[in-house]
Motif scaffolding. Sequence first.
Motif, PDB file in Angstrom:
ATOM      1  N   UNK A   1      -7.085   9.233   1.644  1.00  0.00           N
ATOM      2  CA  UNK A   1      -8.653   8.959   1.946  1.00  0.00           C
ATOM      3  C   UNK A   1      -8.291   7.137   0.934  1.00  0.00           C
ATOM      4  N   UNK A   2      -6.963   7.096   0.388  1.00  0.00           N
ATOM      5  CA  UNK A   2      -6.913   5.590  -0.221  1.00  0.00           C
ATOM      6  C   UNK A   2      -7.473   4.918   0.666  1.00  0.00           C
ATOM      7  N   UNK A   3      -7.644   3.508   0.865  1.00  0.00           N
ATOM      8  CA  UNK A   3      -7.840   2.383   2.132  1.00  0.00           C
ATOM      9  C   UNK A   3      -6.624   1.552   1.515  1.00  0.00           C
ATOM     10  N   UNK A   4      -6.353   0.951   2.453  1.00  0.00           N
ATOM     11  CA  UNK A   4      -4.591   0.269   2.052  1.00  0.00           C
ATOM     12  C   UNK A   4      -4.706  -1.079   0.969  1.00  0.00           C
ATOM     13  N   UNK A   5      -5.769  -1.416   1.979  1.00  0.00           N
ATOM     14  CA  UNK A   5      -5.995  -2.324   0.475  1.00  0.00           C
ATOM     15  C   UNK A   5      -6.375  -2.244  -1.247  1.00  0.00           C
ATOM     16  N   UNK A   6      -6.346  -0.588  -1.341  1.00  0.00           N
ATOM     17  CA  UNK A   6      -6.230  -0.143  -2.511  1.00  0.00           C
ATOM     18  C   UNK A   6      -4.739   0.083  -3.262  1.00  0.00           C
ATOM     19  N   UNK A   7      -4.234  -0.156  -2.445  1.00  0.00           N
ATOM     20  CA  UNK A   7      -2.422   0.469  -2.617  1.00  0.00           C
ATOM     21  C   UNK A   7      -1.444  -0.845  -2.654  1.00  0.00           C
ATOM     22  N   UNK A   8      -1.041  -1.153  -3.983  1.00  0.00           N
ATOM     23  CA  UNK A   8      -0.494  -1.989  -3.791  1.00  0.00           C
ATOM     24  C   UNK A   8       1.156  -2.286  -4.319  1.00  0.00           C
ATOM     25  N   UNK A   9       1.652  -3.131  -2.732  1.00  0.00           N
ATOM     26  CA  UNK A   9       3.347  -2.150  -2.502  1.00  0.00           C
ATOM     27  C   UNK A   9       4.202  -3.730  -3.192  1.00  0.00           C
ATOM     28  N   UNK A  10       4.556  -4.521  -4.845  1.00  0.00           N
ATOM     29  CA  UNK A  10       4.705  -5.607  -5.254  1.00  0.00           C
ATOM     30  C   UNK A  10       5.887  -5.544  -5.050  1.00  0.00           C
ATOM     31  N   UNK A  11       6.662  -6.967  -5.171  1.00  0.00           N
ATOM     32  CA  UNK A  11       8.265  -6.976  -4.768  1.00  0.00           C
ATOM     33  C   UNK A  11       7.994  -7.314  -6.002  1.00  0.00           C
ATOM     34  N   UNK A  12       8.989  -7.540  -6.984  1.00  0.00           N
ATOM     35  CA  UNK A  12       9.838  -7.807  -7.945  1.00  0.00           C
ATOM     36  C   UNK A  12       9.508  -9.344  -8.584  1.00  0.00           C
ATOM     37  N   UNK A  13       9.154  -9.120  -9.866  1.00  0.00           N
ATOM     38  CA  UNK A  13       7.570 -11.154 -10.125  1.00  0.00           C
ATOM     39  C   UNK A  13       6.765 -11.225  -9.851  1.00  0.00           C
ATOM     40  N   UNK A  14       6.201 -10.200  -8.911  1.00  0.00           N
ATOM     41  CA  UNK A  14       4.714 -10.329  -8.449  1.00  0.00           C
ATOM     42  C   UNK A  14       3.307 -10.566  -9.596  1.00  0.00           C
ATOM     43  N   UNK A  15       2.493 -11.136  -9.886  1.00  0.00           N
ATOM     44  CA  UNK A  15       2.094 -11.040 -10.496  1.00  0.00           C
ATOM     45  C   UNK A  15       0.551  -9.953 -10.109  1.00  0.00           C
ATOM     46  N   UNK A  16       0.234  -9.119 -10.582  1.00  0.00           N
ATOM     47  CA  UNK A  16      -0.865  -8.799  -9.715  1.00  0.00           C
ATOM     48  C   UNK A  16      -2.018  -8.815 -11.548  1.00  0.00           C
ATOM     49  N   UNK A  17      -2.564  -9.334  -9.861  1.00  0.00           N
ATOM     50  CA  UNK A  17      -3.862  -9.294 -10.870  1.00  0.00           C
ATOM     51  C   UNK A  17      -5.394  -8.186 -10.701  1.00  0.00           C
TER      52      UNK A  17
END
Length: 569
Positions: A421-437
């Motif tokens: 039930x998690x929406x796609x916008x609740x799952x963050x798939x970063x690249x190396x080096x991405x700043x996730x806020x």
Amino acid sequence: MAKKRYRRWKRRDKRVPKSPVTLIPLGGTREIGKNMTVVEYGDDIVVIDAGIAFPDEELLGIDLVIPDIDYLLENRERVRGIVLTHGHEDHIGALPYVLPRLNVPVYGTKLTIGLVRKKLEEHRLVRQAKLNVVSTESRPIKLGSIAIEWIRTNHSIPDGAALAIHTPAGVIVHSGDFKIDPTPIDGRRTDVSRLSALGEKGVLAFFCDATNAEVPGYTPSEKVVGETFDQVFEEAEQRILIATFASNIHRIQQAIDTAVDHGRKVAIAGRSMRENTAVAEELGFLKIPKGTLVELEELSRLPDNKTVLLTTGSQGEPMAALTRMANNDHRQVQIRAGDTVIISATPIPGNESLVGRTIDNLFRLGAEVIYKEVAQVHVSGHASQEEIKMMTNMLRPEYIIPFHGEYRHLAAFLKVVEEMGYNRDRVIIPEVGDRIEVSRGRGVINGQVTSGPVFIDGLGIGDVGHIVLRDRMTLANNGVLVVVVVMDKQKGKFLSGPDIITRGFVYVRESEALLEQARKQAVGVLKEIEEKHITEWSVIKAKIQETLGVYFDVVTGRRPNILPIIIEV
Ligand SMILES: [Zn+2]
Ligand SMILES: [Zn+2]
């Protein structure tokens, strides 16, 4: 329920606006290995893990790969410490390269720090290192405005932990590498009550181990392997050899326990396994009954049915003990018909053919080889889909960030939590080096920091880059051809040469005619150069390269690296 909680957060947010916490993976996402994650709030930076990756086949001559830490060096006065989840190489292996440039305090559980200490001793770095042992039972460690708490989990090395990172913006949970084993060998179960309590209070973001996100069901308990060992020992009439990861202390414990049950003595072959077992025993993570362990030389004096040899080489590594035995190249141990060899491991991706070759060689020498495909002599240390769901359900995080996986593992992970039930916008798939806020109700990727792989070759750190690797690749694929000429630059005349030397291009003794023709081609170019009074080196070199390049391409269909050397007199 989730909705209500969300609204409450929003209201609270209005009263006390908080700045977001920044999370930056410097490694370990969209790849397996070199785990390193930055947690940043205000003036404080805490780094989770400092691991290495092993090089791909195309990284010719590279020994190890570590994360680029330029971002940490640029912000060195803000880095409060490095916190470790567990003692595997992909989480601690980069410390000998990071600490000399960034000597911040390091925190980890007892065994993890024990293994780090051993590693730093080898690099002669232990004296200046600031190592701190923490416990899953103790209060959180405060590092500036960030507090870190270690939480018991199960994994293929003892004393592993998940981390709860308390920041003013909210709690971040990092799973470390984990599985949920209801019957762990050391009785130290994943602390589900603490994890659930964190979930009750609200978890802002959750970094989750995605290694086995493709695997349905539950990962079997480590205990299963002990049961298989018991059956194998029951049937084996002569020597038993067991190869496993040198850091898999639970597995080593089970091998020793089974040996004791069956009245066998145990010897250990392979430096890394000797060292790891020594550290683990000293710190109380490995229990070896007195009189069980014998030296390798002693083993040969005992009856075959009274011995077990624990060995490295479960990955088919060329220099490891089992590989040498399989190649009939070990000084002390020769494989004989009637030996039982258990490969208690799974090949790390990329090592499959090496392991296959070792198994082939062992069979050829007459041994009975028991490996994962024929009996349950190995279980994974990572959570399968149902355990990922359990963990996620306990924590109920607002945002989920899968890590420890190639892209396909992260994609599989996404499916698993979407099913929940998690929406796609609740799952963050970063690249190396991405700043996730992340802050309550908001999780975005906002820019990039300096990042990437740094290659270690011998003593050099980062001095081998893509240009050198490209050269190594073409040298490996096409060989090299050196053209040497001596030139009187003032008169613009060639005094001797061209001499042609080749390596890895053709077998010289059988290619004399070809090389003589090439020499004549080169003589032709040199004559032309003399006639046109060309004295510029770059032009001379380019002309030689062009003429010979075309010649070899036409005659042989190959493109060796052509290296003109002009000696000026
Ligand atoms: Zn691990
Ligand atoms: Zn790992």
